[in-house]
Design a protein around this motif. Structure first.
Motif, PDB file in Angstrom:
ATOM      1  N   LEU A   1     -12.903  -0.768  -4.188  1.00  0.00           N
ATOM      2  CA  LEU A   1     -11.448  -0.852  -4.366  1.00  0.00           C
ATOM      3  C   LEU A   1     -11.081  -0.304  -5.737  1.00  0.00           C
ATOM      4  CD1 LEU A   1     -10.601  -4.457  -3.091  1.00  0.00           C
ATOM      5  CD2 LEU A   1     -10.967  -2.361  -1.777  1.00  0.00           C
ATOM      6  N   VAL A   2     -10.262   0.723  -5.766  1.00  0.00           N
ATOM      7  CA  VAL A   2      -9.812   1.266  -7.044  1.00  0.00           C
ATOM      8  C   VAL A   2      -8.309   1.007  -7.167  1.00  0.00           C
ATOM      9  CG1 VAL A   2      -9.545   3.363  -8.420  1.00  0.00           C
ATOM     10  CG2 VAL A   2     -11.679   2.949  -7.188  1.00  0.00           C
ATOM     11  N   LYS A   3      -7.550   1.600  -6.248  1.00  0.00           N
ATOM     12  CA  LYS A   3      -6.095   1.364  -6.251  1.00  0.00           C
ATOM     13  C   LYS A   3      -5.710   1.029  -4.808  1.00  0.00           C
ATOM     14  CE  LYS A   3      -1.717   1.467  -7.226  1.00  0.00           C
ATOM     15  NZ  LYS A   3      -1.067   0.370  -7.983  1.00  0.00           N
ATOM     16  N   THR A   4      -5.353  -0.209  -4.585  1.00  0.00           N
ATOM     17  CA  THR A   4      -5.113  -0.655  -3.207  1.00  0.00           C
ATOM     18  C   THR A   4      -3.683  -0.331  -2.770  1.00  0.00           C
ATOM     19  OG1 THR A   4      -4.666  -2.914  -4.001  1.00  0.00           O
ATOM     20  CG2 THR A   4      -6.912  -2.410  -3.281  1.00  0.00           C
ATOM     21  N   SER A   5      -3.473  -0.337  -1.456  1.00  0.00           N
ATOM     22  CA  SER A   5      -2.217   0.179  -0.893  1.00  0.00           C
ATOM     23  C   SER A   5      -1.051  -0.798  -0.935  1.00  0.00           C
ATOM     24  CB  SER A   5      -2.456   0.591   0.573  1.00  0.00           C
ATOM     25  OG  SER A   5      -2.882  -0.527   1.337  1.00  0.00           O
ATOM     26  N   ASN A   6      -1.311  -2.057  -1.250  1.00  0.00           N
ATOM     27  CA  ASN A   6      -0.267  -3.085  -1.136  1.00  0.00           C
ATOM     28  C   ASN A   6       0.768  -3.012  -2.263  1.00  0.00           C
ATOM     29  OD1 ASN A   6      -2.622  -3.922  -2.687  1.00  0.00           O
ATOM     30  ND2 ASN A   6      -1.630  -5.882  -2.937  1.00  0.00           N
ATOM     31  N   PRO A   7       1.974  -3.554  -2.018  1.00  0.00           N
ATOM     32  CA  PRO A   7       3.046  -3.451  -3.025  1.00  0.00           C
ATOM     33  C   PRO A   7       2.686  -4.042  -4.384  1.00  0.00           C
ATOM     34  CG  PRO A   7       3.927  -4.246  -0.910  1.00  0.00           C
ATOM     35  CD  PRO A   7       2.442  -4.161  -0.750  1.00  0.00           C
ATOM     36  N   SER A   8       1.963  -5.155  -4.414  1.00  0.00           N
ATOM     37  CA  SER A   8       1.689  -5.792  -5.719  1.00  0.00           C
ATOM     38  C   SER A   8       0.382  -5.310  -6.345  1.00  0.00           C
ATOM     39  CB  SER A   8       1.625  -7.318  -5.567  1.00  0.00           C
ATOM     40  OG  SER A   8       0.430  -7.706  -4.909  1.00  0.00           O
ATOM     41  N   SER A   9      -0.198  -4.232  -5.826  1.00  0.00           N
ATOM     42  CA  SER A   9      -1.493  -3.803  -6.370  1.00  0.00           C
ATOM     43  C   SER A   9      -1.399  -3.449  -7.845  1.00  0.00           C
ATOM     44  CB  SER A   9      -2.055  -2.620  -5.581  1.00  0.00           C
ATOM     45  OG  SER A   9      -1.269  -1.466  -5.784  1.00  0.00           O
ATOM     46  N   GLY A  10      -0.195  -3.082  -8.292  1.00  0.00           N
ATOM     47  CA  GLY A  10      -0.031  -2.684  -9.686  1.00  0.00           C
ATOM     48  C   GLY A  10      -0.088  -3.815 -10.691  1.00  0.00           C
ATOM     49  N   GLU A  11       0.086  -5.044 -10.214  1.00  0.00           N
ATOM     50  CA  GLU A  11       0.168  -6.178 -11.133  1.00  0.00           C
ATOM     51  C   GLU A  11      -0.952  -6.167 -12.159  1.00  0.00           C
ATOM     52  OE1 GLU A  11       2.273  -9.475  -8.443  1.00  0.00           O
ATOM     53  OE2 GLU A  11       0.361 -10.111  -9.294  1.00  0.00           O
ATOM     54  N   PHE A  12      -2.174  -5.974 -11.680  1.00  0.00           N
ATOM     55  CA  PHE A  12      -3.297  -5.835 -12.606  1.00  0.00           C
ATOM     56  C   PHE A  12      -3.790  -4.389 -12.670  1.00  0.00           C
ATOM     57  CE2 PHE A  12      -3.784 -10.276 -10.907  1.00  0.00           C
ATOM     58  CZ  PHE A  12      -3.190 -10.891 -11.998  1.00  0.00           C
ATOM     59  N   GLN A  13      -3.844  -3.734 -11.514  1.00  0.00           N
ATOM     60  CA  GLN A  13      -4.483  -2.419 -11.434  1.00  0.00           C
ATOM     61  C   GLN A  13      -3.761  -1.353 -12.264  1.00  0.00           C
ATOM     62  OE1 GLN A  13      -4.907  -1.542  -7.195  1.00  0.00           O
ATOM     63  NE2 GLN A  13      -5.624  -3.622  -6.815  1.00  0.00           N
TER      64      GLN A  13
ATOM     65  N   TYR B   1     -22.919   8.456  -2.385  1.00  0.00           N
ATOM     66  CA  TYR B   1     -22.892   7.293  -1.493  1.00  0.00           C
ATOM     67  C   TYR B   1     -21.827   6.291  -1.926  1.00  0.00           C
ATOM     68  CZ  TYR B   1     -27.660   8.757  -0.031  1.00  0.00           C
ATOM     69  OH  TYR B   1     -28.758   9.442   0.438  1.00  0.00           O
ATOM     70  N   VAL B   2     -21.376   6.429  -3.177  1.00  0.00           N
ATOM     71  CA  VAL B   2     -20.399   5.480  -3.719  1.00  0.00           C
ATOM     72  C   VAL B   2     -19.014   6.112  -3.696  1.00  0.00           C
ATOM     73  CG1 VAL B   2     -19.717   4.107  -5.724  1.00  0.00           C
ATOM     74  CG2 VAL B   2     -22.144   4.417  -5.187  1.00  0.00           C
ATOM     75  N   GLY B   3     -18.175   5.633  -2.812  1.00  0.00           N
ATOM     76  CA  GLY B   3     -16.808   6.125  -2.689  1.00  0.00           C
ATOM     77  C   GLY B   3     -15.801   5.130  -3.227  1.00  0.00           C
ATOM     78  N   ALA B   4     -14.531   5.418  -2.970  1.00  0.00           N
ATOM     79  CA  ALA B   4     -13.458   4.601  -3.520  1.00  0.00           C
ATOM     80  C   ALA B   4     -12.369   4.376  -2.486  1.00  0.00           C
ATOM     81  CB  ALA B   4     -12.857   5.309  -4.731  1.00  0.00           C
ATOM     82  N   VAL B   5     -11.665   3.275  -2.626  1.00  0.00           N
ATOM     83  CA  VAL B   5     -10.463   3.017  -1.826  1.00  0.00           C
ATOM     84  C   VAL B   5      -9.251   3.313  -2.693  1.00  0.00           C
ATOM     85  CG1 VAL B   5      -9.088   1.266  -0.629  1.00  0.00           C
ATOM     86  CG2 VAL B   5     -11.594   1.216  -0.457  1.00  0.00           C
ATOM     87  N   VAL B   6      -8.409   4.240  -2.230  1.00  0.00           N
ATOM     88  CA  VAL B   6      -7.158   4.538  -2.934  1.00  0.00           C
ATOM     89  C   VAL B   6      -6.045   4.612  -1.883  1.00  0.00           C
ATOM     90  CG1 VAL B   6      -5.931   6.111  -4.469  1.00  0.00           C
ATOM     91  CG2 VAL B   6      -8.422   5.916  -4.645  1.00  0.00           C
ATOM     92  N   GLY B   7      -5.060   3.759  -2.011  1.00  0.00           N
ATOM     93  CA  GLY B   7      -4.015   3.636  -0.996  1.00  0.00           C
ATOM     94  C   GLY B   7      -3.154   4.889  -0.865  1.00  0.00           C
ATOM     95  N   ALA B   8      -2.763   5.182   0.379  1.00  0.00           N
ATOM     96  CA  ALA B   8      -1.899   6.323   0.676  1.00  0.00           C
ATOM     97  C   ALA B   8      -0.509   6.148   0.082  1.00  0.00           C
ATOM     98  CB  ALA B   8      -1.762   6.481   2.197  1.00  0.00           C
ATOM     99  N   THR B   9      -0.203   4.921  -0.280  1.00  0.00           N
ATOM    100  CA  THR B   9       1.140   4.601  -0.756  1.00  0.00           C
ATOM    101  C   THR B   9       1.351   4.955  -2.232  1.00  0.00           C
ATOM    102  OG1 THR B   9       0.172   2.386  -0.873  1.00  0.00           O
ATOM    103  CG2 THR B   9       1.708   2.805   0.922  1.00  0.00           C
ATOM    104  N   TYR B  10       0.319   5.435  -2.895  1.00  0.00           N
ATOM    105  CA  TYR B  10       0.442   5.806  -4.315  1.00  0.00           C
ATOM    106  C   TYR B  10      -0.102   7.211  -4.554  1.00  0.00           C
ATOM    107  CZ  TYR B  10       1.386   0.841  -4.678  1.00  0.00           C
ATOM    108  OH  TYR B  10       1.936  -0.398  -4.508  1.00  0.00           O
ATOM    109  N   PRO B  11       0.554   8.232  -3.975  1.00  0.00           N
ATOM    110  CA  PRO B  11      -0.005   9.590  -4.022  1.00  0.00           C
ATOM    111  C   PRO B  11      -0.169  10.163  -5.425  1.00  0.00           C
ATOM    112  CG  PRO B  11       2.195   9.582  -3.018  1.00  0.00           C
ATOM    113  CD  PRO B  11       1.781   8.162  -3.163  1.00  0.00           C
ATOM    114  N   GLU B  12       0.712   9.823  -6.346  1.00  0.00           N
ATOM    115  CA  GLU B  12       0.559  10.356  -7.707  1.00  0.00           C
ATOM    116  C   GLU B  12      -0.743   9.867  -8.333  1.00  0.00           C
ATOM    117  OE1 GLU B  12       2.128  12.686  -9.379  1.00  0.00           O
ATOM    118  OE2 GLU B  12       3.223  12.980  -7.496  1.00  0.00           O
ATOM    119  N   MET B  13      -1.046   8.611  -8.050  1.00  0.00           N
ATOM    120  CA  MET B  13      -2.278   8.034  -8.594  1.00  0.00           C
ATOM    121  C   MET B  13      -3.493   8.606  -7.863  1.00  0.00           C
ATOM    122  SD  MET B  13      -0.869   4.162  -8.977  1.00  0.00           S
ATOM    123  CE  MET B  13       0.691   3.870  -9.842  1.00  0.00           C
ATOM    124  N   GLY B  14      -3.321   8.851  -6.566  1.00  0.00           N
ATOM    125  CA  GLY B  14      -4.397   9.466  -5.785  1.00  0.00           C
ATOM    126  C   GLY B  14      -4.791  10.818  -6.367  1.00  0.00           C
TER     127      GLY B  14
END
Lengths: 309, 309
Positions: free
Chosen positions: A167-179, A210-223
Motif C-alpha cells: 500500500l503506497v497511496k490508497t484509493s479512499n477519500p481519507s487516504s491523505g490524512e496520513f499518507q 516482485y515488489v509492487g505497489a498499490v496506488v489508487g486510480a482516484t489520485y492520478p497526479e500522485m500516480g
C-alpha cells in the motif's frame, strides 16, 4: 510470477484484474435461494452462495483477463466457512489459469509477518512435511511497520517466485490524512514509494520487480509521480469505475512499454448485472453481464492508452 | 467491554495480557505427537496441536489475568484449519471469562473495513438472520488508510460495546522508518495518536474510550508522550520481556489511576517452559511454567508501578 503477469497482460491485451469481493447483496436471488435451501441461513449457506457466485463470474471472464483479486475481508466476515470459500476460490482460479492477487493487506512485526507470508504465499512446516496453505500468487501488504514487516514477505517471494503489492497511496477519500502529510517537503506516500523501489531491487523479474505497489486510480497526479519514484514496480490500481477513477487518468500509471500497471474493478464487474447498461442481461445471466463489463473495461483502458501513443 | 477490562484489571491487580501466539516450535513434544497421530502431519494436525497447547495455557492462567491476545497470523498460517483453531480458542477463552483481544491488525477502505469489523467484532447478516462470527471483544487495527478505515470499526464498537486498539507506535526495530518521521515538527506516531484520541471521543466508557492504541514497550520515551496525547485511550503494550521492554520503563504508559495500559507478553508466557528459570517444570508441565511466568510478570509490573508511587 511477475513475468507471468507481464506475459499474460501482453497476450490478452488486458491490464485488468477482476476484484472478487462478493458482498451477499451482489449475489443473485436464485443462487442465494439454492444455498440457503441446502445449508440454511447460516455462515455455511452464505459461504456457499459467494462461492457459487464467484464460480459463475470466473467461468465467464477467465479467458479475458490475466488475474483476479479476491478481497479476503468479504470472506472472513463469514468466519471459518467464509475462509473455506476464499480458499476454494483461489484454487478454482488457479485451475482456470488465472493469477490470484490475495487482497489481504496484512503486515505485522517480523515473526508475525513471516507467518502471514508463509500462510498466503509460502509453505508451512508441519512435522517433517511442508505444505502450501492459501497459496495466492501475490498478496497486498501494509507498510506502516517498516522494513521488519516487509522483509519476511520479500524473502518468501524470492523463494517462491511470487510477489507483493505494498500500500503506497490508497484509493479512499481519507487516504491523505496520513499518507499525504509532508516529511522533509515530500509526502509520506512518496517516502513509502521510495522504500518500495528499494525493497524491490533485491528481487527483480525480467523487467519488473516482485515488489509492487498499490496506488489508487482516484489520485492520478500522485500516480504520475509515483510511477517515476518506482520505475520497476508494477502498480496495482484500485478505484477504477465505481470509486470514480477514469481510464484517461490512468495513462500515467503505465510505463512506455505499455506495462507497469494493472487496473482493478470489483463492483463494476461482479455486480454489473445490477446496473445499466448491463441490467438487460438479467440476474440469471449475471456472468454474461460481468463478461460484457470486462470487455468494455478492457476497451476503455486500451482506448485511453492508445490515444496517448 | 472497556469498563469490564478496567474492572478485571483492578480486581485481579494484573494489567497483563497473555499473547496466545502458538508457533509449532513452542508446542511440547507430547502434544504434537498426539495431534499428529490423530490427524497426521497435516494442517489439521498442526491446528489441533496449537489448540490443545492453548487450552493448557488458558486453563493454567485464566484466574490470574483479565485478557488474552491471540495473534491471528499464527493460526492463519495453517489455513482454514488454523482459523478453526483460532475460533475455538476465542470461544474457550470466553467460557473462562477472559476478555479476548484479537490481534488481527486489519484495516482497509470503508466497505472492506466494515466487513472486517463485522466479522471480528460485530454480527453479519445472512438472509433474515444476524450471526456473530469470530466474536473477539477487541481487535487491533492499522491506521494507514485514515478515518475511512477506522470509522466502520468505531461504529461496530458503539453498537456492540466492544473496542479496538489502533497501531500508533509499534514495538519492532524498524517501526521508526515511517512512524518516527517528522511532519510539521512532530512524528507521525503523534499525529496518529492525536487522531486516536479524536476517534475515541465519540465512544467513551466510564473512564476510558472504546478506542485504544498500541504503543510498544520498546519505546518508553515515546510512550510517555503518547500517554499525554491520548489521555483517555487505553494502551495495549507489546514488546515486554522477549522483545526487550522492562517493567520500570512501562510506568509512564499508565495513568495516575493505575489504569490506562495493559502489557502483553507472548513467548515469555506461553513458551516459558523452554527457558530459565521455568525449564525445571518440564515440557509435560508447560502450563504450570506459564502460570509461574504470569505470576512473576504481574509482580514485576506491579513492583515497578508501586515503586513509582
Amino acid at each position: 510470477m511477475i513475468n507471468k503477469l507481464c506475459e499474460k497482460i501482453k497476450k490478452l491485451g488486458a491490464p485488468v484484474v477482476a476484484g472478487l469481493d462478493p458482498m451477499l447483496s451482489y449475489v443473485p436471488e436464485h443462487i442465494l435461494k439454492r444455498s440457503f435451501e441446502e445449508y440454511g441461513e447460516t455462515l455455511k449457506g452464505a459461504a456457499d452462495a459467494i462461492w457459487q457466485f464467484n464460480k459463475g463470474i470466473v467461468d465467464s471472464v477467465c479467458d479475458l483477463i490475466p488475474a483476479v483479486k479476491p478481497q479476503i475481508a468479504m470472506y472472513e466476515q463469514f468466519g471459518v466457512e467464509g475462509m473455506e470459500a476464499y480458499k476454494k476460490t483461489v484454487d478454482y482460479c488457479h485451475e482456470k489459469d488465472l493469477i490470484v492477487i490475495g487482497d489481504v493487506k496484512r503486515g505485522d512485526i517480523g515473526s508475525t509477518s513471516a507467518a502471514y507470508a508463509t500462510g498466503h504465499l509460502g509453505r508451512v512446516q508441519v512435522g517433517n512435511t511442508v505444505q502450501k496453505v492459501f497459496d495466492e500468487d501475490f498478496a497486498t501488504v501494509n507498510p506502516y511497520l517498516g522494513t521488519d514487516g516487509i522483509k519476511p514477505f520479500v524473502d518468501v517471494c524470492k523463494e517462491e517466485k511470487k510477489g507483493i503489492f505494498i500500500l503506497v497511496k490508497t484509493s479512499n477519500p481519507s487516504s491523505g490524512e496520513f499518507q499525504d502529510r509532508l516529511m522533509d517537503g515530500r509526502p509520506l506516500y512518496e517516502w513509502v514509494g521510495e522504500k518500495v523501489a528499494q525493497w524491490g531491487e533485491a528481487c527483480m523479474g525480467d523487467s519488473y520487480s516482485y515488489v509492487g505497489a498499490v496506488v489508487g486510480a482516484t489520485y492520478p497526479e500522485m500516480g504520475k509521480v509515483l510511477r517515476k519514484v518506482m520505475p520497476k514496480s508494477f502498480i496495482l490500481v484500485p478505484g477504477y469505475g465505481a470509486q470514480g477513477g477514469k481510464a484517461a487518468d490512468l495513462v500515467p500509471y503505465f510505463n512506455e512499454d505499455g506495462l507497469g500497471a494493472i487496473v482493478n474493478s470489483s463492483r463494476g464487474i461482479i455486480a454489473a448485472y445490477k446496473k445499466e447498461p448491463y441490467a438487460k442481461f438479467g440476474a440469471e445471466n449475471f456472468g454474461e453481464a460481468s463478461r460484457q463489463a470486462v470487455l468494455d473495461m478492457i476497451a476503455d483502458i486500451n482506448g485511453a492508452l492508445q490515444a496517448h501513443i
